[in-house]
Design a protein around this motif. Structure first.
Motif, PDB file in Angstrom:
ATOM      1  N   ASN A  24       0.838  -1.194   0.000  1.00 59.85           N
ATOM      2  CA  ASN A  24       0.000   0.000   0.000  1.00 59.85           C
ATOM      3  C   ASN A  24       0.880   1.255   0.000  1.00 59.85           C
ATOM      4  OD1 ASN A  24       0.793   0.530   2.679  1.00 59.85           O
ATOM      5  ND2 ASN A  24      -1.013  -0.476   3.549  1.00 59.85           N
ATOM      6  N   ASP A  25       0.262   2.404  -0.126  1.00 61.30           N
ATOM      7  CA  ASP A  25       1.021   3.650  -0.287  1.00 61.30           C
ATOM      8  C   ASP A  25       1.911   3.941   0.913  1.00 61.30           C
ATOM      9  OD1 ASP A  25      -0.275   3.909  -2.689  1.00 61.30           O
ATOM     10  OD2 ASP A  25      -1.715   5.425  -1.993  1.00 61.30           O
ATOM     11  N   GLU A  26       1.382   3.740   2.121  1.00 65.47           N
ATOM     12  CA  GLU A  26       2.157   4.015   3.331  1.00 65.47           C
ATOM     13  C   GLU A  26       3.378   3.108   3.414  1.00 65.47           C
ATOM     14  OE1 GLU A  26      -1.069   3.403   3.207  1.00 65.47           O
ATOM     15  OE2 GLU A  26      -1.904   5.389   3.630  1.00 65.47           O
ATOM     16  N   SER A  27       3.215   1.869   3.009  1.00 67.03           N
ATOM     17  CA  SER A  27       4.333   0.928   3.033  1.00 67.03           C
ATOM     18  C   SER A  27       5.430   1.353   2.066  1.00 67.03           C
ATOM     19  CB  SER A  27       3.822  -0.475   2.668  1.00 67.03           C
ATOM     20  OG  SER A  27       4.890  -1.390   2.589  1.00 67.03           O
ATOM     21  N   ILE A  28       5.049   1.786   0.865  1.00 64.29           N
ATOM     22  CA  ILE A  28       6.050   2.222  -0.119  1.00 64.29           C
ATOM     23  C   ILE A  28       6.794   3.451   0.382  1.00 64.29           C
ATOM     24  CG2 ILE A  28       6.366   3.169  -2.440  1.00 64.29           C
ATOM     25  CD1 ILE A  28       4.150   1.390  -3.415  1.00 64.29           C
ATOM     26  N   THR A  29       6.077   4.357   1.004  1.00 65.12           N
ATOM     27  CA  THR A  29       6.729   5.553   1.548  1.00 65.12           C
ATOM     28  C   THR A  29       7.761   5.171   2.599  1.00 65.12           C
ATOM     29  OG1 THR A  29       4.758   6.906   1.157  1.00 65.12           O
ATOM     30  CG2 THR A  29       6.347   7.732   2.774  1.00 65.12           C
ATOM     31  N   PRO A  64       9.918   9.600   1.098  1.00 62.77           N
ATOM     32  CA  PRO A  64       8.723  10.459   1.054  1.00 62.77           C
ATOM     33  C   PRO A  64       8.245  10.830  -0.349  1.00 62.77           C
ATOM     34  CG  PRO A  64      10.668  11.709   1.736  1.00 62.77           C
ATOM     35  CD  PRO A  64      11.071  10.280   1.730  1.00 62.77           C
ATOM     36  N   GLN A  65       9.075  10.660  -1.381  1.00 61.10           N
ATOM     37  CA  GLN A  65       8.659  10.998  -2.739  1.00 61.10           C
ATOM     38  C   GLN A  65       7.919   9.856  -3.444  1.00 61.10           C
ATOM     39  OE1 GLN A  65       9.097  14.166  -3.700  1.00 61.10           O
ATOM     40  NE2 GLN A  65      10.002  14.416  -1.667  1.00 61.10           N
ATOM     41  N   ARG A  66       7.812   8.746  -2.782  1.00 59.78           N
ATOM     42  CA  ARG A  66       7.154   7.587  -3.369  1.00 59.78           C
ATOM     43  C   ARG A  66       5.922   7.220  -2.540  1.00 59.78           C
ATOM     44  NH1 ARG A  66      11.065   4.429  -6.115  1.00 59.78           N
ATOM     45  NH2 ARG A  66       9.383   2.936  -6.541  1.00 59.78           N
ATOM     46  N   TRP A  72      -5.697 -11.570  -9.640  1.00 67.59           N
ATOM     47  CA  TRP A  72      -6.158 -10.789  -8.498  1.00 67.59           C
ATOM     48  C   TRP A  72      -5.043  -9.904  -7.956  1.00 67.59           C
ATOM     49  CZ3 TRP A  72      -7.148 -16.326  -7.837  1.00 67.59           C
ATOM     50  CH2 TRP A  72      -8.457 -16.681  -8.190  1.00 67.59           C
ATOM     51  N   VAL A  73      -5.440  -8.754  -7.462  1.00 65.78           N
ATOM     52  CA  VAL A  73      -4.524  -7.842  -6.776  1.00 65.78           C
ATOM     53  C   VAL A  73      -5.093  -7.589  -5.387  1.00 65.78           C
ATOM     54  CG1 VAL A  73      -3.500  -5.534  -6.760  1.00 65.78           C
ATOM     55  CG2 VAL A  73      -3.861  -6.737  -8.944  1.00 65.78           C
ATOM     56  N   ILE A  74      -4.233  -7.687  -4.377  1.00 70.38           N
ATOM     57  CA  ILE A  74      -4.685  -7.466  -3.003  1.00 70.38           C
ATOM     58  C   ILE A  74      -3.597  -6.697  -2.252  1.00 70.38           C
ATOM     59  CG2 ILE A  74      -3.831  -9.733  -2.250  1.00 70.38           C
ATOM     60  CD1 ILE A  74      -6.253  -9.797  -0.305  1.00 70.38           C
ATOM     61  N   PRO A  75      -3.959  -5.604  -1.560  1.00 77.45           N
ATOM     62  CA  PRO A  75      -2.939  -4.785  -0.894  1.00 77.45           C
ATOM     63  C   PRO A  75      -2.507  -5.366   0.457  1.00 77.45           C
ATOM     64  CG  PRO A  75      -5.098  -3.790  -0.610  1.00 77.45           C
ATOM     65  CD  PRO A  75      -5.301  -5.001  -1.474  1.00 77.45           C
ATOM     66  N   PHE A  76      -1.320  -4.965   0.867  1.00 75.44           N
ATOM     67  CA  PHE A  76      -0.813  -5.291   2.214  1.00 75.44           C
ATOM     68  C   PHE A  76       0.137  -4.170   2.606  1.00 75.44           C
ATOM     69  CE2 PHE A  76       2.529  -6.813  -0.539  1.00 75.44           C
ATOM     70  CZ  PHE A  76       3.700  -6.568   0.169  1.00 75.44           C
ATOM     71  N   GLY A  77       0.586  -4.204   3.856  1.00 75.53           N
ATOM     72  CA  GLY A  77       1.599  -3.229   4.257  1.00 75.53           C
ATOM     73  C   GLY A  77       1.239  -2.364   5.442  1.00 75.53           C
ATOM     74  N   SER A  78       0.355  -2.847   6.308  1.00 77.55           N
ATOM     75  CA  SER A  78       0.116  -2.074   7.533  1.00 77.55           C
ATOM     76  C   SER A  78       1.372  -2.121   8.388  1.00 77.55           C
ATOM     77  CB  SER A  78      -1.068  -2.662   8.309  1.00 77.55           C
ATOM     78  OG  SER A  78      -0.737  -3.943   8.826  1.00 77.55           O
ATOM     79  N   ALA A  85       1.732  -3.044  11.300  1.00 80.36           N
ATOM     80  CA  ALA A  85       1.791  -4.289  12.077  1.00 80.36           C
ATOM     81  C   ALA A  85       2.383  -5.434  11.248  1.00 80.36           C
ATOM     82  CB  ALA A  85       0.398  -4.674  12.555  1.00 80.36           C
ATOM     83  N   GLU A  86       2.275  -5.327   9.912  1.00 83.83           N
ATOM     84  CA  GLU A  86       2.797  -6.377   9.038  1.00 83.83           C
ATOM     85  C   GLU A  86       4.275  -6.191   8.719  1.00 83.83           C
ATOM     86  OE1 GLU A  86      -1.139  -7.487   6.387  1.00 83.83           O
ATOM     87  OE2 GLU A  86      -0.035  -5.653   5.934  1.00 83.83           O
ATOM     88  N   ASN A  87       4.844  -5.085   9.180  1.00 85.15           N
ATOM     89  CA  ASN A  87       6.273  -4.832   8.980  1.00 85.15           C
ATOM     90  C   ASN A  87       6.645  -4.797   7.501  1.00 85.15           C
ATOM     91  OD1 ASN A  87       8.858  -4.297   9.969  1.00 85.15           O
ATOM     92  ND2 ASN A  87       9.453  -6.459   9.913  1.00 85.15           N
ATOM     93  N   ASP A  88       5.703  -4.326   6.686  1.00 80.24           N
ATOM     94  CA  ASP A  88       5.920  -4.131   5.249  1.00 80.24           C
ATOM     95  C   ASP A  88       6.247  -5.423   4.493  1.00 80.24           C
ATOM     96  OD1 ASP A  88       5.495  -1.331   5.344  1.00 80.24           O
ATOM     97  OD2 ASP A  88       7.513  -1.076   6.157  1.00 80.24           O
TER      98      ASP A  88
END
Length: 485
Positions: free
Chosen positions: A378-383, A388-390, A410-416, A418-421
């Motif tokens: 997800n976006d927060e994980s990529i950042t 910060p530019q990604r 299928w596409v499914i997001p992850f990256g909270s 708690a999941e440690n990216d």
């Protein structure tokens, strides 16, 4: 056609009422003839139970993401318990009524080398008294649904169908019927009936010419107070006939493997599409495509929204649109695919700017199995990972581009946080048959590899295409911008 209606399939609220059955399959090899009688001996290696009859219709709707309930009669026996468990696994709201004195209808087949050796039917016909138990339950649950689909296999569960239809219509519901009786007066008040050509002829339909077929169909629906007839005509496709219009839909050109359950797929798809707000003519066109997909598979197969989307794009020449499975439905779709015996491949990444290396890598991953799942940071994980530019492109846009690739199912997001990216928790939920990672990783370094291996799966490492990277593309873009300035 409003292609976007496929994104609204979960708005369809359908109650299936009819003759439910348990389909049981014993699979094994045949190597000799019995010394007791001139019959083959099958050494059973596996047992498989499936939802049959009206339950298969409900299963088709569930696999299309419709909200579906099932109302039918079962016995107080092990087969009834098995069927109830299957419905739960298929995400079908069970409204089954137990009858103590009669058995659950079961069709038991012995299969060897893809051939049916024998079928054993365990059944007794339910009486009108039993059917009235369904009528009472129908009245209790009717408010939860917009469409009522009656699936008639002539086993007695719908003996009181006249009163059931009257009840549904009085409540303002749309009624569809897959008929078995040649007496169409039983179905008075229905909005749609879906006989096949043989059932049509038994009901008095005439097929000497196209005009005679149309005229007799209109006479039948007018005489019996039915809104419209969807006539399924095998290799001639389908015809939607009402009082003033007739629309013909040619059969889709697909290799026919098995026509079992094709009628179930047709009425299930028609109802689900109507429930999603599609116009009747368009809903029939999609049902026709679904039938073509179903008969290309072995057994009473279901059709997924992803398969429909691809075939609609091919046959209806849709441009610029495709179906993207809602994130909340992906795990359910994966479970359905596993139930169908399909091999699941999983990979993951940021896929911020899709490039040739990604496309090649994903195609290679898909070739290893039947379905490819892409876990998307997800976006927060990529950042957190890239700075910060990604990301350059937000999650929604990245998912849309990926899901448009033929290789991606299928596409499914992850990256909270708690999941440690890492996708480790997602991989545990999915339990793919094959986990694929790109780069020069060792298997021990790949998140989720331990779980996949422990479940008997495979872990594969694929090399990336030289000279292709998102960071490299971004740097080239920066240099180009600087040179122009």
């Amino acid at each position: 056609m409003e292609f976007s209606r496929l994104q609204k399939l979960n708005q369809a609220r359908v109650l299936v009422v009819g003759d439910v059955m348990l389909d049981r399959y014993w699979h094994g090899d045949t190597g000799r003839i019995s010394p007791e009688a001139p019959v083959p001996v099958v050494k059973v290696s596996s047992l498989e139970d499936k939802a049959g009859g009206a339950a298969n219709v409900a299963k088709n709707i569930a696999h299309l993401d419709g909200q579906v309930g099932l109302l039918g009669l079962i016995g107080e026996d092990d087969n009834g318990v098995s069927l109830t468990r299957i419905l739960e696994s298929e995400k079908i709201a069970s409204q089954l009524v137990t009858v103590e004195e009669l058995p659950t209808i079961a069709k038991m087949r012995v299969i060897s080398r893809h051939q049916q050796v024998v079928r054993l039917d365990l059944e007794e016909t339910f009486s009108e008294q039993h059917s009235r138990l369904l009528l009472a339950r129908l009245e209790q649950v009717l408010d939860d649904y917009d469409f009522v689909l009656f699936s008639d296999y002539n086993k007695g569960a719908l003996s009181a169908i006249k009163d059931m239809i009257a009840l549904a219509k009085a409540a303002g519901k749309t009624v569809l019927i897959d008929p078995k009786s040649s007496d169409l007066s039983l179905y008075r008040g229905a909005d749609y009936i879906t006989p096949n050509l043989n059932e049509f002829k038994l009901a008095g339909g005439k097929v000497g010419s196209e005009q005679e077929l149309t005229d007799s169909a209109r006479q039948l629906i007018a005489e019996h107070g039915i809104g419209a007839m969807l006539l399924t005509r095998s290799e001639q496709g389908m015809s939607l006939i009402c009082a003033t219009q007739k629309h013909d839909f040619p059969a889709q050109v697909l290799e026919v493997s098995d026509v079992t359950g094709a009628g179930d797929t047709v009425i299930a798809t028609l109802t689900t599409m109507l429930g999603a707000g599609m116009a009747p003519k368009d809903a029939v066109e999609v049902a026709n495509i679904a039938a073509g997909i179903a008969v290309s598979k072995l057994g009473a197969a279901t059709v997924s929204p992803e398969e429909l989307s691809r075939k609609m794009g091919q046959y209806l020449r849709q441009t610029g649109e495709h179906y993207q499975t809602p994130f909340d439905d992906v795990l359910k779709h994966i479970a359905f695919a596993k139930q169908n015996g399909e091999k699941i491949v999983f990979t993951n990444g940021c896929f911020d700017i899709l490039h040739a290396g990604h496309v090649r890598y994903l195609a290679q991953a898909k070739s290893m199995g039947d379905r490819l799942v892409v876990g998307l940071n997800n976006d927060e994980s990529i950042t957190r990972l890239k700075g910060p530019q990604r990301p350059i492109n937000a999650l929604k846009e990245r998912a849309m581009v990926l899901s448009a690739l033929a290789s991606v199912d299928w596409v499914i997001p992850f990256g909270s946080e708690a999941e440690n990216d890492t996708p480790a928790k997602l991989i545990e939920q999915i339990s793919p048959d094959i986990l694929v990672k790109g780069g020069d990783y060792k298997v021990s370094e790949i998140a989720g590899a331990d779980h996949v291996l422990a479940q008997g799966g495979q872990v594969e490492v694929l090399a990336f295409l030289d000279g292709c990277s998102t960071s490299g593309i971004i740097e080239k873009a920066k240099l180009g911008k600087t040179a122009k300035s």
